[in-house]
Every structure is written in structure tokens, then in C-alpha cells.
Design a protein around this motif. Structure first.
Motif, PDB file in Angstrom:
ATOM      1  N   THR D 115       0.826  -1.192   0.000  1.00  0.00           N
ATOM      2  CA  THR D 115       0.000   0.000   0.000  1.00  0.00           C
ATOM      3  C   THR D 115       0.866   1.250   0.000  1.00  0.00           C
ATOM      4  N   VAL D 116       0.560   2.149  -0.911  1.00  0.00           N
ATOM      5  CA  VAL D 116       1.250   3.438  -0.947  1.00  0.00           C
ATOM      6  C   VAL D 116       0.361   4.429  -0.214  1.00  0.00           C
ATOM      7  N   ALA D 117       0.922   5.081   0.799  1.00  0.00           N
ATOM      8  CA  ALA D 117       0.051   5.921   1.629  1.00  0.00           C
ATOM      9  C   ALA D 117       0.674   7.282   1.862  1.00  0.00           C
ATOM     10  N   VAL D 118      -0.219   8.262   2.029  1.00  0.00           N
ATOM     11  CA  VAL D 118       0.231   9.612   2.400  1.00  0.00           C
ATOM     12  C   VAL D 118      -0.512  10.028   3.663  1.00  0.00           C
ATOM     13  N   TYR D 214      -0.817  -3.098   7.608  1.00  0.00           N
ATOM     14  CA  TYR D 214      -0.436  -1.929   8.396  1.00  0.00           C
ATOM     15  C   TYR D 214      -1.281  -0.723   8.021  1.00  0.00           C
ATOM     16  N   TYR D 215      -1.762  -0.725   6.757  1.00  0.00           N
ATOM     17  CA  TYR D 215      -2.691   0.343   6.378  1.00  0.00           C
ATOM     18  C   TYR D 215      -4.066   0.085   6.975  1.00  0.00           C
ATOM     19  N   SER D 216      -4.562  -1.141   6.810  1.00  0.00           N
ATOM     20  CA  SER D 216      -5.949  -1.392   7.221  1.00  0.00           C
ATOM     21  C   SER D 216      -6.131  -1.201   8.726  1.00  0.00           C
ATOM     22  N   PRO D 237      -6.219   0.000  -2.885  1.00  0.00           N
ATOM     23  CA  PRO D 237      -6.091  -1.353  -2.325  1.00  0.00           C
ATOM     24  C   PRO D 237      -7.259  -1.686  -1.410  1.00  0.00           C
ATOM     25  N   SER D 238      -7.752  -2.890  -1.520  1.00  0.00           N
ATOM     26  CA  SER D 238      -8.760  -3.414  -0.591  1.00  0.00           C
ATOM     27  C   SER D 238      -8.681  -4.926  -0.724  1.00  0.00           C
ATOM     28  N   PRO D 239      -9.231  -5.662   0.195  1.00  0.00           N
ATOM     29  CA  PRO D 239      -9.142  -7.123   0.073  1.00  0.00           C
ATOM     30  C   PRO D 239      -9.676  -7.604  -1.273  1.00  0.00           C
ATOM     31  N   GLU D 240     -10.700  -6.933  -1.761  1.00  0.00           N
ATOM     32  CA  GLU D 240     -11.285  -7.383  -3.027  1.00  0.00           C
ATOM     33  C   GLU D 240     -10.360  -7.094  -4.196  1.00  0.00           C
ATOM     34  N   THR D 241      -9.873  -5.846  -4.257  1.00  0.00           N
ATOM     35  CA  THR D 241      -9.038  -5.509  -5.418  1.00  0.00           C
ATOM     36  C   THR D 241      -7.722  -6.269  -5.383  1.00  0.00           C
ATOM     37  N   ILE D 242      -7.274  -6.599  -4.197  1.00  0.00           N
ATOM     38  CA  ILE D 242      -6.038  -7.380  -4.124  1.00  0.00           C
ATOM     39  C   ILE D 242      -6.331  -8.809  -4.561  1.00  0.00           C
ATOM     40  N   ASN D 243      -7.452  -9.319  -4.042  1.00  0.00           N
ATOM     41  CA  ASN D 243      -7.808 -10.696  -4.330  1.00  0.00           C
ATOM     42  C   ASN D 243      -8.023 -10.923  -5.823  1.00  0.00           C
ATOM     43  N   ASP D 244      -8.662  -9.970  -6.477  1.00  0.00           N
ATOM     44  CA  ASP D 244      -8.904 -10.207  -7.910  1.00  0.00           C
ATOM     45  C   ASP D 244      -7.766  -9.655  -8.760  1.00  0.00           C
ATOM     46  N   GLU D 245      -6.697  -9.285  -8.129  1.00  0.00           N
ATOM     47  CA  GLU D 245      -5.481  -8.852  -8.812  1.00  0.00           C
ATOM     48  C   GLU D 245      -5.664  -7.599  -9.644  1.00  0.00           C
ATOM     49  N   SER D 246      -6.749  -6.862  -9.390  1.00  0.00           N
ATOM     50  CA  SER D 246      -6.901  -5.613 -10.130  1.00  0.00           C
ATOM     51  C   SER D 246      -6.006  -4.528  -9.512  1.00  0.00           C
ATOM     52  N   TYR D 247      -5.674  -4.708  -8.258  1.00  0.00           N
ATOM     53  CA  TYR D 247      -4.720  -3.772  -7.646  1.00  0.00           C
ATOM     54  C   TYR D 247      -3.323  -4.166  -8.105  1.00  0.00           C
TER      55      TYR D 247
END
Ligand code: ATP
Ligand code: ATP
Ligand code: MG
Ligand code: MG
Ligand code: PO4
Lengths: 272, 299, 312, 309, 272
Positions: D115-118, D214-216, D237-247
Motif C-alpha cells: 500500500t502506498v500511503a500519504v 499496516y494500512y488497514s 487497495p482493498s481485500p477485493e481488489t487485491i484478491n482479484d489482482e486488479s490492484y
């Protein structure tokens, strides 16, 4: 008191002129001792008769302690010490190769300047010696404790507190305990290095009385700073100076008519 | 002749009250500064304790002690770590004690004055200064790999025992040295042999000092993290070690793991874990202080 | 029994001593046993040296010696790795320097107070308390530095990074205070009272006695305690690992992140470096450097306390 | 990440059944499963072990954290049955395993989204492209301020945070975003992701990246930046976008098991199967994302094959 | 020597019967001192005349050291000590609130039983006092060093090694250095607590001669174990016993015709 002297006839020798020849406890001949380069004992020759009190006097640093420690080979624990000459304990050369130092020290007890009981109970202090020499029987040990403490005139003060730590005793009591500890292995000779110098006058008196008592059964060699004490309790006195025996004679003679000028100066308090 | 010319007049030392009071002020200020220095150190200790207590005390629970680690902060406990630490001590304590006291006795009572003894002495004081992480590397290479012990209780305990060995040696030497020569001489003068004197007089007399030193050394070992990490202690174990070859985790490792977790609750659990480890340390320290004040003989 | 009790103690002792072979057996055995214990300590040192040396040699097969000592860049994880040890040494010394700036004044002050001013009672309570301070696991100090000291410092010093040399430096200093205080106190209290009395009798104030007589007399012990403190600061691991960051550099700016030799070792040990890679061997080279550093410090302390010891 | 190589299956057929029963019989009920490796994968495997031991009380399955690399080292030495890794096995490691004649199987256990965070106060960054990230994080670039990246952004110095250089997260980022270039020396690095979170949460001009969990856990203190690897729409990023590899920064987490362990020891086999069945769910529980179902199905086949069934 | 005594007429008092009334250096009145519960000094009253040598004798533990240390308030450093009564130094009450103890100790020097030089060079030992009292000028300090060492009769032995560590000196030299150190701040009174008991006879002699010399300029109070020494060097002698002054009189009287039985017993060596 004895510090007066009119008569200088009694000539002192390195080996004393004893009138009747008693059996010898020690016979020291031509003893030399060095602390590294410091020649602390020089050509000491001296016969010590048994069942008597022999006092060693002399100014500080003259070698009194060194001499008495050599008699039971305690000096050799210091690695810088070198010794030569001969000391015969009851006819046996103590420096002989096959002579056991533990045996020597079992026969020759020692009481030190400062009372040094073990940090254990009074009881254990006394049985320390018998125990290391293999006596384990509880009843015998009990007997030894009672007998030794009685001989050292400290039984009454301690009989109810035998299990207490010896450090709880006063200095004089501790010193008598150390004497008892030493009596427990029934030595033949007792060496004492200024045994009363750390004590108060009353304790000193008690120890002096004790020495008079012990003399019946034991040979005693005592180092003392205190000339009055030497005069009071000893039969023979040796005066040491700078590692040499200046004079060795019967105590009466030494104090009433010393043969040497140095002896006279010393006992009359002109130095020291 | 020599006393006649009094060049330095006595008046010079008749200090005017001003100078004297200046010296008094300096004296007071100096005392204050030194007191401040001491107070600062203690203050830091207090701040540290308060900080940990406020964070962790609410999370102290029986579960923390009887549960194994868990992904859920509510269920997490440090039983495995606690047991692991105790096992480490069980290995390290007797070993380092025997080795340490043996070395100290050798150095104080037997060692002749020669090069070997000097080397030994320098060596031990140097060993005391080697960083614990380097001991970890030693343990990893020698015990884990070379002897094939793996990341076992035995490897960890051996590593820690070498780590505390020099500290115990130094403390024991001091204690043995404090046995007055007088008392030793008394023993020799009774015809005791060297071993008898050591066994019956020297060791019993110095034992309180030796024990105190050992406990303090071990309490340092309990908190050591780096060497345990280096030799590869586990992080999640749901059992207590069953023998010397079991895997283990230890309290500081567990705490280190918790503090690295993303969930805030684990930070608090870590603080609670620190409280437990500190309690253990206080307990050990108090035993040491107790022994010291109660049994140490004053000569 | 009857028979034996007739014997006197001295006779019985003589009987016993004749038959006792076991004690002389112990007499011979025990020195050997103790010597063996002592040798283990030497073996430990040899073990450390050989372990480090062996793997360090492997390391230098892959990385030129000159790079290690001549380069001032430490980037082992870069595509073109740089293995110049100096940034790690720099970080180590920077942190240790800050630590000593805290530990020396406070430790010495505490030692002086305890040895010269405090009553017996205060001394007896404070010393164990300080010992507790010294016994707190360093990991605890590490998180204290990161989560408590750093935020406070950041509020005061605006440019301070999250990871910096200052905060762990200060906390290592605090951790070392008890060691310096205790060793210096020992050195100062072993200055005989008679010397103090001599100074008091000349009309000196307590400060004058302390600064001009006691401290100079105890100087070797005091300085040795400083050197041991430095050596401890150099070897401290967890505090810097947690609060110092992982940025090896040559700067001496304490507000920025650093990396120390010890922290590097932990980083690699906990990290991802593959088996047999130069990175893996580099921890031994760094460990060796660390060992040499602390060895030098300890020898120095040893030398100081020998060379300048006063025999009273 | 592609599937693991399947080393020649010659051993599989060598009558593993009998010996398997024997060895598990020897170890009785108190079998010990040796698991080590990545710190990133650790929370998942810890959860797996925790659940597994609830069902199999007499089987111990402790998990160590030696890092992916340290773990492989032990795996090569034959000390461990399973090794977790946050990256694929390297060539050197493969060679070493071959030399030791250890056959292994790679399983993808879950996905992590780097996760890239600001800082939440940062209102100008609403997405970042790989190119921009490379500009920011590459050691070759000379970008110093936000305005160097995008002229519309303020002229404030970049305050960069990144995981320790010796971690899988760092490696993946370098490999996939920076194209193998080195990470800038200006970034503050730490082995402890929590401190990265603190750093980003405490500085308005900060930018950092770290594991999704660490983000969540700190959503209130951080703002995740949607990322895109080409010029398509950026994804958060979210569990869904990570899971479906769209992230795009979703990366697989692995565990490697020793074939012979699964073959010979029923406990290990059971554990591996258990892990495969539950990893997805448990991963989400500890802050990661599950892998797509197809991955777990594929895993099952691999396990069957290794177990010689 | 002086230990003979025929005449007991001279009656000793707690305050001495000096024939001519010299100015007083000290006037002690009703001084009491306790170490916790141990009443170590009991109702001590004593006048000490200036430019004289006053000896304090008595058996070990009688309070000699305690008394002499009270004279420059060194006892108060021990927290368990409690004191009451009055000591006037040159008419000034030393226990008064506004009386500076540093001033007192500047005026009243002290020499201890064991030589206690600072572990510094000989030179620095001597200038320690002047320096803390604010003298910084190198030339003046050089002068002070020379003068003090000369007065202490140790200049010749040390003039070529002033920069060497004082610990390299022999015991007797160290003791004279300590006396020089004390003279460097030109005190009014010098207190000496058994200054020769750690020394060899020759060093002792030198110190005794020095005391005779110093007496011309300074008031000296000396504690000694050695009665011969007291007799040799002092003008007045006080005999302490168990914290009480038994007798205080001119030295000749004390040693020739003590008024008290205890005094006689002690000096004739019957105890102690
Ligand atoms: N352990 C030692 N090492 C070196 N020299 C020593 C040692 N013990 C004594 N000496 C020296 O040997 C000489 C004789 O010392 P010893 O202790 O025998 O004297 P002493 O007559 O007992 O004196 P004191 O009355 O002070 O006890 C002295 O010069 C002393 O310095
Ligand atoms: N620091 C102290 N703490 C407690 N009691 C003390 C202390 N110093 C001395 N005393 C006690 O006070 C009494 C007098 O002691 P002091 O030292 O004055 O005797 P002294 O006459 O100087 O003896 P010595 O000739 O042995 O030096 C003794 O009973 C002693 O035990
Ligand atoms: Mg002697
Ligand atoms: Mg005295
Ligand atoms: O421990 P890691 O390999 O995940 O960094």
C-alpha cells in the motif's frame, strides 16, 4: 617495674642458656628467609623447650611474625618467600621433602593477631579441625567442643549459644574461641602472634591467664609488642632486631640484666 | 634561621567572609548538581515505568500467562515464551554458575603468576565487553550449525551461559577475594589442605556474593533479545519445551514480535508482557538484594 | 567403640590422616577441574574469533578488502552493492558519542553524590535501584525511545526525523548511567578516608575535597568506567535497531536516521538475505569489526586502570 | 508470480506410502512440524498453526521467523518441512536445493497489497502511476519536491518512508515498480512497518509504502493512494481488489514444502492441506487478502502430486 | 627512665594547674560526645595553653582520637555523632552557628596516625591548602613549598624530586610531608593523632625532634600510645580513661608523681 636494670652480667646467646635441659619442641638452626630481596630473617638459631612459654619481642618489622609463621611453614604460601636453614620439630626436619605440612600444622596450632573465627557457628568453628581430619562421629564432636571451649575458658559464655554465629562474640571471646578451635585438634605446640593486641585490657588479662594455664600441657611461642606482657607470662624471651636475634635468654634475665645495649634500650623504651 | 623570614603572612589566610561564602556557595551548587544527576537517572526509571504501566496494566490478565500466542490479541498469551525463558535459565544458570565459580576459584586460589594467568584475566574482562549480538553469532555458528543443535533450548541456553559467564566470573572473584586472608590462614594453620580450605571456608563464605552476582547476571540474560534473535528462536510456539532439543521462544522475542504487529491491541499486550518481564526482574533483583544484605558477612 | 574412645583426639587424627588417600586425590583433581573451567572462557573467545574470522574470510573472497575499508558507501542491497564499513562505524560512533554525552556527566554526578554526599542509607537504596535500571531489557528501552522519547524530541526539535541518532543515543546513555555511576562510585569509595580527612583538615570544603583530591585519586577507575561505558554503547543492539532507523550514512547530524553495526546484523538476521550471498557473510565481517572495536575499548580500559592505578 | 518449478517427480512413485506410515507411526501423536521463513507471511502461518493445533492437539506446528532468505537457508539444510517466503525462490536457492537433492513444491497462500500511503492532510495526491513512483523512489531520479513530480503539487520536500532494504516488500517494490533500480538513499527505512506508519501519519509531506495490513489497521491516520501501472484508472487497495489482482501492487505470498515430508509424514501432509484450505480466510483475518480460489485448487493438485496420491 | 615515681603531692585537676597563666589556645568545657549510644567523651573540661606541647595518653578506646578530632570538628562528619558542651578556640565558640568550620580547620592543622599524603606529587601535596584558599601565584607557591618542607625537616630529602609522587616516599618521610602540608597554610595549632605509631624508630626520632622545634611557633596537641614519647616531648599531659580525663597536669608531675592510682597503674605498665 622491670624496666630498671643494674646488672649486665647475664650474657645472652643465640641459643639460650637454659639451666636444666628440657626436651626440645623446636630446634632452629641457621634459618634465613627472604621476601624477594628483603633478607627478613638472618641466621636465626634458637632452641625452644617444651611446656614453656617463649616470648618473641622486638620493634615493628623486625621479623617476629615472619619467624613464628615459619615455624609451621605458613610463610611458604607466599610465593616470593625463599627460605634456607633447618627447623627441627621434635627431631624431624620440617623442610624435609617427605615431611607433610598438613601434619606439621595439625601438631602446631596457631592463634593470630586479630581474632579470625570462621563465619560459621561457634560449634562449627570448634569442630572444623577435627572434621577435616576425618572425625565425623557426632558424640565425639560434641565432647571435643565442650572440652576445647572449657580449656579455652569460654565454655560458660558460649554453652547456650553454640549454634550462633561466631561473629556475634566480642573480640576477646572471639580470640578465646580461636584458641579453643586450635585446642580441638590437640596440638602439641601453640604459636601466638600478638594474640592480645586487638583486645581490651580485661580480655587481655583473661587470655594471659589462659596462657599460664595452657602452658601445663602445651608448648607456647608468643609474639608480643608489649614488654610488660612478655615479662608477665613468658619463661624465655627472644629479642629480635632487623631480622636478627639480638638476645635470647630467660625472661627474668632479659628484663633485669640484658646482655646487650640494644635490648636494654628497647625494653627501657628508648625506641620502638 | 628558616622560620625567621615570614614571607607568606598569616593574614593571607584570614579569609574575608566573602571568599569563604563563595566557596560555600560553590560547594552547595556542586552538591545540587550531583544530586540532580542522580535524581535524573532515577527519574528516567520512574518515567519509563509509568509509561509502561499506564499502557500495559489494563491488559494484564491471567490469560496472558496461561495462553499461548494467538492472532487475536484477546486470546494472546506468553506461556510458551515464559516457559522458554525459564528453560533457557535452567540450562544457563547451573552451567554458567559452575563454570564461573570454577574459573574464579582457579584465578583467585590456584593460578600461578604467569603469562597464562594474565592472558586469562585480560580475556575475561574482554569477554565481558563483547556485544551480546556477537555472542549470538557465535551461538548460531557453533551450537546451531557446527554442533547441529538447531534453534533449540540447549543452543540458546549455551549461548546465554557464555554471555553471562564473564559477569559471573568477575562477581565471584570479587566475592572470593573478599574472604579475608586471616580466615583462610586460620584454616591452613589447622592442617587443612588447599581443597578443604576452599571447599569448607572460601566457597561458603563467598557464596552470598557469588549468588548475588549470578542472579544479577541471569537477570540480564533474561532480557537479552539480540542473541536469541540471531540464533533463530521461534516466534510462534503453541507448546512449552519438552526437552533440551525442543524449539522455543523467549519473552523478549515475543515482545519484540508483538510490538511489530499492525494492530494497536498488540502494542498494549506487549506493554503488559513487559510488565511481566519487569516483575520477574524485580523479583530476581530483590532476591539478590536480600541475599546480599542478609547473608553477606562483614569482616 | 570402647577401644577407640580411649584414644585421644590427636591419636585418632593421626590414625585418620594416615589412611586418607581421597583428600590428596581431590587435591590433584580440583585444580585441574577449575583450570578446565577457566580454559572454557578462553575457548569462548577463540570460538568467537574463529567463527567471525572464518566467515569474514569468505566474505572477503567476494568483496575486495579495499572496498570494505576505503569506500564510504554501505549499500549492500543495491544492484551494485557497496560494502564500505565506514558509514556503519560512523553511525555507531555517533550514537555512542551521544550516549556518552548523557552518561558521563550524569553517571559521574550520581557517583559523586553517592560516594561523597549521600548517607549510607541513601547509598544502600539508590544503588540497587540503579541496578534495576541497568537490568531492564534493552528491547524495552528501544520502544521507550521510539514511542516516548522521539515524539517528545520531535515536538522540541522540528527537523528531527522519526528515526534518528539522538533518541536512541540519549536512551543508551540513560541505560549506561548506572554502570558508570556504580563503577566510578566503587573507584571513589576505595579512595581511603584518611586521604579525604587530610584534605578536610586543611580547611577544604567537600567540593574541594571531591574535585581536587578524591577524583584525581580515583581517576583511573573513573576513566576505565567511561571506556567500558563506551564499549557497552558501541555494542548495544536493540535500542538502535528499533529507534535508529536503517540508513547508513557518513553524516554527523544526530537528527537524521543512522545505522549501527549491531543494527545491521539484526537487520540481516531478521531479513531476507539469501543463503550464501555476500550479504549473509557481511554480518560476520561487521561482527568482526564490532568485536575489534570493543576489544580495543576493553584493552584500553584495562590499560588505563592498570597504568594509572594508585596504590594507597 | 508464476507457479513453482516442479522438479522431476522421480521420487514420488518410489513407494512413499509404506515409509510414510512408518515414520508417522514412529513419531506417534507428538509429531513436530518445522516451519520457518518470512516475517511477512508469519501472521498467516501463525493463524494456521493456531487453528490447526486446536484440531490436532498432539501435533506441534511452531513457526519461526528467520526471514525468507534465512528460512531458505534452513530449508536447504533440510532442517524445516515448510518455508514461508514473501518472494519467489531465487536461482541460487534452487540450485542449492538441487544439490542437496531436496524436492519441493511452491504454494501461493495469500496476497498482500503493498500500500502506498500519504498523510490524511495531503489533499493534492489522488493517485500515483508507476512512472511517478519510480520518479519518486528511484535512486537515479533527482526529484526532491512534490512539485518535481507534478507541477501542480506544492513545492514541498518529499519525506519518504520505505521498508527495510532486506525485506520482501522492499524487493517486490524495487523489482516491479522501479524495474530493478535501487531505492533512493533519501528514504527513511525501517524493519518495523509500524514506525513507517507513524512516520507517514506524522508528516504532511510524507509518502510511504508497506504491507496492506499496516494500512488497514491505521486507516484513520493514513490515506491510501490509488495506484496504476499503466495509464488506466488507478485502483485503491482493498481485500477485493487485491484478491482479484486488479490492484497492481498485489503480490503473492508463498510457502514451500519439502515433498518428502508430505510424502512420509501424515502430520505434515495434514498440515499442508489444512493450510491450503484455511489460508485465504485466515489471511483476511490478519489483514491480508485471500488469493483467487483457482490458486487454492491448483495448490491442492500439487499437494496430491507430492503426497503421491 | 621517667617511669619511676616517688612523689605523689602534685594533685591533678580536670583543668590543669599551670603555674604561669599563658594565653589559651583552647578552652574546652563540659564536652560530651556520643557515637550513637556510646558515650565516648564525658564531661571533658580542659584548657590548652598556646605554644606548648600537650600530650593525651590513655589505653586504646579511651577517647583520645575522638577528643582530638573534636577540636577541629572532624567528628561531625560522622552522622551518628552527637556532641554538646563548649570548645572555645581563641575565645571563639567553635560550635557556634556562624563559626565556619573551614576557617577553624585552616587555623588548626591536623596530622594523622597513618601518613595520608594525597596521591599527587610532593609539590602538589604542599600547595593543596594554599591553593584552595585562593593563592595562585606560582612564585608564592614555590616559596611556600620550600619553607614548609624546610620547617618539616624534609626539604633536603625531597628538593630534587618535588614532582614525584608522594607515595614514593618512605613512611617517615610521608609523615613529615603531611606535617609540611599542614604547615603550608600556617596554622595556629597542630593536632597530631599518634603521628609516629606507624613509623620506625629512626623516623620517630626525627618527628619528635621536629615537634620540639615546632613548639616555638605553634601550639601542639599530640595523642600518643607511647608514654616514653609523651614524657620526652610534652609540656603537659592529660590521661584519659573510658572517655573521662583522669588527670591533667604538667608532664613531669604526671610521670613522677601522679595524683591518681589509675594514672600510676597505667604509666607503670600494669595495664594497657
Ligand atoms: N608478605 C610480605 N612481603 C614482603 N615483605 C614482607 C612481607 N611480610 C613481611 N615483610 C617484611 O619482612 C620484615 C619483617 O616483617 P614481620 O611482619 O615479620 O615483622 P614483625 O616483627 O611481625 O612486625 P610487626 O610488629 O609490625 O608485626 C619487614 O621488613 C616486612 O616489611
Ligand atoms: N566511628 C565510630 N563509630 C562508633 N564508635 C566509635 C567510632 N570511633 C570510635 N568509637 C568508639 O569511641 C570510643 C573511643 O574511641 P577512640 O578512637 O577515640 O579511642 P582512642 O583512645 O583513640 O583509641 P586508640 O588508641 O585505639 O586509637 C571507643 O569506644 C570506640 O569504640
Ligand atoms: Mg607482626
Ligand atoms: Mg585513636
Ligand atoms: O521476512 P520477509 O522475507 O518477509 O521480509
Amino acid at each position: 617495674m622491670q624496666t630498671k636494670h643494674e646488672n649486665r652480667s647475664g650474657e645472652g646467646n643465640k641459643t639460650m642458656n637454659t639451666e636444666e635441659k628440657a626436651p626440645l619442641a623446636y630446634n632452629v638452626e641457621q634459618l634465613n628467609l627472604w621476601y624477594a630481596d628483603n633478607h627478613a630473617l638472618q641466621d636465626i638459631s634458637m632452641e625452644i623447650p617444651e611446656k614453656s612459654v617463649t616470648a618473641i619481642i622486638g620493634p615493628s618489622g623486625c621479623g617476629k611474625s615472619t619467624f613464628i609463621k615459619t615455624l609451621n611453614r605458613m610463610t611458604e604460601m607466599n610465593p616470593i618467600v625463599k627460605t634456607n636453614g633447618s627447623i627441627k620439630y621434635r627431631e624431624n626436619e620440617i623442610f624435609a621433602k617427605d615431611f607433610s605440612v598438613e601434619y606439621l600444622r595439625t601438631k602446631v596450632g596457631m592463634v593470630f593477631q586479630n581474632p579470625n573465627p570462621f563465619p560459621k557457628s561457634i560449634y562449627e568453628n570448634v569442630i572444623y579441625g577435627p572434621k577435616i581430619h576425618g572425625i565425623k562421629d557426632k558424640k565425639t564432636l560434641d565432647e571435643i567442643v565442650e572440652k576445647s571451649l572449657k580449656k579455652a575458658a569460654i565454655w560458660d559464655e558460649t554453652k547456650d549459644r553454640l549454634k550462633e554465629n561466631a561473629f556475634g562474640l566480642s573480640g576477646g571471646q572471639q580470640q578465646r574461641l580461636c584458641i579453643a578451635r586450635c585446642l580441638a585438634i590437640e596440638p602439641d605446640i601453640i604459636l601466638m602472634d600478638e594474640p592480645t593486641s586487638a583486645l581490651d585490657p580485661i580480655s587481655t588479662l583473661k587470655i594471659e591467664e589462659l596462657i599460664q594455664e595452657l602452658k601445663k600441657d602445651y608448648t607456647i611461642v608468643i609474639v608480643t609488642h608489649n614488654m610488660q606482657q612478655a615479662a608477665r607470662i613468658s619463661d624465655n624471651t627472644a629479642f629480635f632486631l632487623n631480622g636478627v636475634i639480638v638476645e635470647y635468654d630467660q625472661t627474668d634475665k632479659i628484663f633485669s640484666s640484658p646482655a646487650k645495649k640494644e635490648t636494654e634500650d628497647y625494653i627501657s623504651g628508648r625506641f620502638g | 634561621m628558616k622560620f625567621a623570614d615570614t614571607t607568606v603572612s598569616n593574614e593571607r589566610y584570614e579569609e574575608n567572609t566573602q571568599r569563604l561564602s563563595k566557596r560555600h556557595i560553590w560547594n552547595k551548587a556542586f552538591k545540587g548538581i550531583c544530586f540532580g544527576a542522580m535524581a535524573f537517572s532515577i527519574l528516567m526509571l520512574i518515567v519509563l515505568l509509568i509509561r509502561i504501566l499506564t499502557q500495559g496494566i489494563g491488559f494484564l490478565s491471567w490469560d496472558l500467562i496461561v495462553n499461548f500466542a494467538s492472532r487475536n490479541a484477546e486470546d494472546a498469551g506468553m506461556l510458551a515464551a515464559l516457559a522458554g525463558t525459564i528453560w533457557l535459565m535452567v540450562v544457563a544458570a547451573p552451567l554458567s554458575f559452575v563454570l564461573g565459580v570454577g574459573t574464579a576459584v582457579y584465578m583467585e586460589e590456584y593460578a600461578p603468576v604467569n603469562r597464562f594467568t594474565k592472558l586469562l584475566q585480560t580475556n575475561i574482562s574482554n569477554l565481558a565487553g563483547v556485544p551480546s549480538v556477537v555472542f549470538g553469532l557465535l551461538g548460531l555458528t557453533i551450537f546451531n550449525r557446527l554442533l547441529g543443535l538447531g534453534a533449540s533450548v540447549l543452543a540458546g541456553g549455551l549461548t546465554l551461559s557464555l554471555l553471562v559467564l564473564p559477569i559471573i566470573v568477575v562477581a565471584s572473584r570479587e566475592a572470593i577475594n573478599a574472604v579475608p586472608t586471616d580466615v583462610k590462614q586460620a584454616s591452613y594453620a589447622m592442617g587443612a589442605t588447599k581443597w578443604q580450605t576452599i571447599f569448607r571456608i572460601v566457597i561458603p563464605t563467598s557464596l552470598p556474593g557469588i549468588l548475588t552476582g549470578t542472579i544479577l547476571a541471569l537477570s540480564r540474560a533474561i532480557g537479552e533479545t539480540a542473541p536469541i534473535l540471531v540464533i533463530g528462536a521461534l516466534t510462534y510456539v503453541a507448546s512449552t519445551p519438552s526437552d533440551l532439543f525442543s524449539n522455543f521462544t523467549a519473552m523478549p522475542v515475543q515482545i519484540y514480535d508483538w510490538t511489530g504487529r499492525p494492530q494497536e491491541e498488540f502494542q498494549n499486550i506487549a506493554a503488559a508482557g513487559i510488565i511481566i518481564i519487569l516483575l520477574m526482574l524485580f523479583f530476581m533483583n530483590s532476591i539478590a538484594v536480600f541475599i546480599r544484605t542478609k547473608f553477606q558477612k562483614r569482616f | 567403640m570402647e577401644d577407640r574412645s580411649k584414644l585421644s583426639i590427636s591419636e585418632r587424627i593421626e590414625q585418620k590422616t594416615k589412611g586418607s588417600g581421597s583428600s590428596s586425590f581431590m587435591e590433584k583433581l580440583m585444580p585441574a577441574v577449575f583450570l578446565l573451567c577457566a580454559i572454557i572462557s578462553i575457548l569462548t573467545t577463540l570460538g568467537i574469533v574463529f567463527t567471525l574470522l572464518f566467515e569474514t574470510v569468505t566474505f572477503f573472497r567476494g568483496v575486495p578488502f579495499a572496498d570494505f575499508f576505503a569506500s564510504t558507501e554501505w549499500y549492500p542491497f543495491f544492484s551494485e552493492p557497496q560494502y564500505g564499513i565506514w558509514p556503519l562505524v560512523n553511525g555507531t560512533l555517533l550514537v555512542a558519542g551521544i550516549a556518552m554525552m548523557v552518561a558521563i556527566p550524569f553517571g559521574l554526578g550520581a557517583a559523586i553524590y553517592l560516594s561523597e554526599y549521600a548517607s549510607e542509607k541513601v547509598r544502600k537504596t539508590v544503588k540497587p535501584v540503579l541496578e534495576v535500571l541497568a537490568g531492564i531489557p534493552t528491547i524495552v528501552y528501544g520502544f521507550f525511545a521510539l514511542t516516548f522519547v522521539t515524539p517528545i524530541l520531535r515536538a522540541v526539535i522540528p527537523g528531527l526525523d522519526v528515526f534518528n541518532a539522538l533518541s536512541p543515543g540519549i536512551i543508551i546513555g540513560v541505560m549506561i548511567i548506572p554502570m558508570i555511576a556504580s563503577l566510578s562510585e566503587d573507584a571513589m569509595s576505595s579512595v581511603p578516608n584518611s586521604i579525604r580527612e587530610g584534605a578536610f583538615a586543611l580547611g577544604a570544603t567537600r567540593m574541594e575535597v571531591t574535585v581536587k583530591v578524591v577524583l584525581p585519586a580515583a581517576l583511573s577507575g573513573v576513566i576505565a568506567s567511561f571506556v567500558l561505558g563506551i564499549s557497552r554503547a558501541i555494542g548495544e543492539t536493540m535500542i538502535v535497531s528499533v529507534a535508529g532507523g536503517a540508513s547508513p550514512g557518513m553524516g554527523i547530524d544526530p537528527t537524521g536516521a543512522v545505522q549501527t553495526m549491531t543494527a545491521y546484523i539484526v537487520q540481516v538476521v531478521k531479513g531476507d538475505a539469501g543463503f550464501g550471498t555476500p550479504i549473509y557473510y557481511s554480518i560476520y565481517a561487521v561482527g568482526m569489526t564490532l568485536f575489534v572495536f570493543t576489544l580495543a575499548m576493553n584493552l584500553l580500559a584495562h590499560y588505563i586502570s592498570r597504568r594509572f592505578r594508585e596504590d594507597y | 508470480g508464476g507457479g513453482g518449478e516442479e522438479p522431476g517427480g522421480s521420487e514420488e512413485s518410489s513407494g512413499g506410502e509404506g515409509s510414510g506410515e512408518e515414520s508417522s507411526g514412529q513419531e506417534g501423536g507428538s509429531g513436530d512440524i518445522a516451519i520457518d521463513g518470512s516475517s511477512t507471511v508469519f501472521p498467516i502461518m501463525e493463524a494456521v498453526s493456531e487453528e490447526f493445533q486446536k484440531e490436532n492437539e498432539d501435533i506441534e506446528a511452531p513457526v519461526g521467523v528467520s526471514g525468507s532468505g534465512g528460512g531458505f537457508e534452513r530449508f536447504i539444510e533440510g532442517e524445516t518441512d515448510l518455508n514461508n517466503a514473501s518472494r519467489e525462490i531465487s536461482e541460487e536457492e534452487q540450485e542449492a536445493l538441487e544439490e542437496e537433492e531436496i524436492e519441493y513444491t511452491e504454494l501461493t497462500m495469500a496476497y498482500d497489497g503493498i500500500t502506498v500511503a500519504v498523510n490524511p492532510e495531503n489533499d493534492f495526491v489522488d493517485q500515483l502511476t508507476y512512472d511517478q513512483l519510480e520518479q519518486i523512489y528511484s535512486d537515479d531520479s533527482d526529484a526532491e519536491t512534490w512539485s518535481d513530480i507534478n507541477e501542480e503539487w506544492p513545492d514541498e520536500e518529499l519525506d519518504l518512508y520505505a521498508p527495510g532494504t532486506d525485506s520482501g516488500t522492499h524487493d517486490y517494490f524495487v523489482e516491479n515498480v522501479l524495474g530493478g533500480a535501487d531505492l533512493t538513499r533519501n528514504a527513511s527505512t525501517s524493519e518495523d512497518d509500524n514506525t513507517l506508519v507513524n512516520g507517514v501519519a506524522g508528516s504532511e509531506s510524507a509518502l510511504g509504502f508497506f504491507g496492506y495490513s499496516y494500512y488497514s489497521e491505521n486507516e484513520d491516520d493514513l490515506k491510501a493512494v490509488p495506484v496504476t501501472d499503466d495509464d488506466e484508472e488507478a485502483v485503491e487497495p482493498s481485500p477485493e481488489t487485491i484478491n482479484d489482482e486488479s490492484y497492481p501492487l498485489a503480490r503473492p505470498l508463498f510457502t514451500y514444502f519439502k515433498n518428502s515430508s508430505v510424502e512420509d509424514d501424515e502430520d505434515v501432509e495434514e498440515y499442508v492441506r489444512f493450510a491450503n484450505e484455511n489460508a485465504g480466510e485466515l489471511a483476511e483475518e490478519v489483514g491480508y487478502a485471500a488469493a483467487p480460489d483457482s490458486v487454492y485448487e491448483e495448490n491442492e493438485e500439487k499437494i496430491d502430486e507430492a503426497a503421491g496420491e
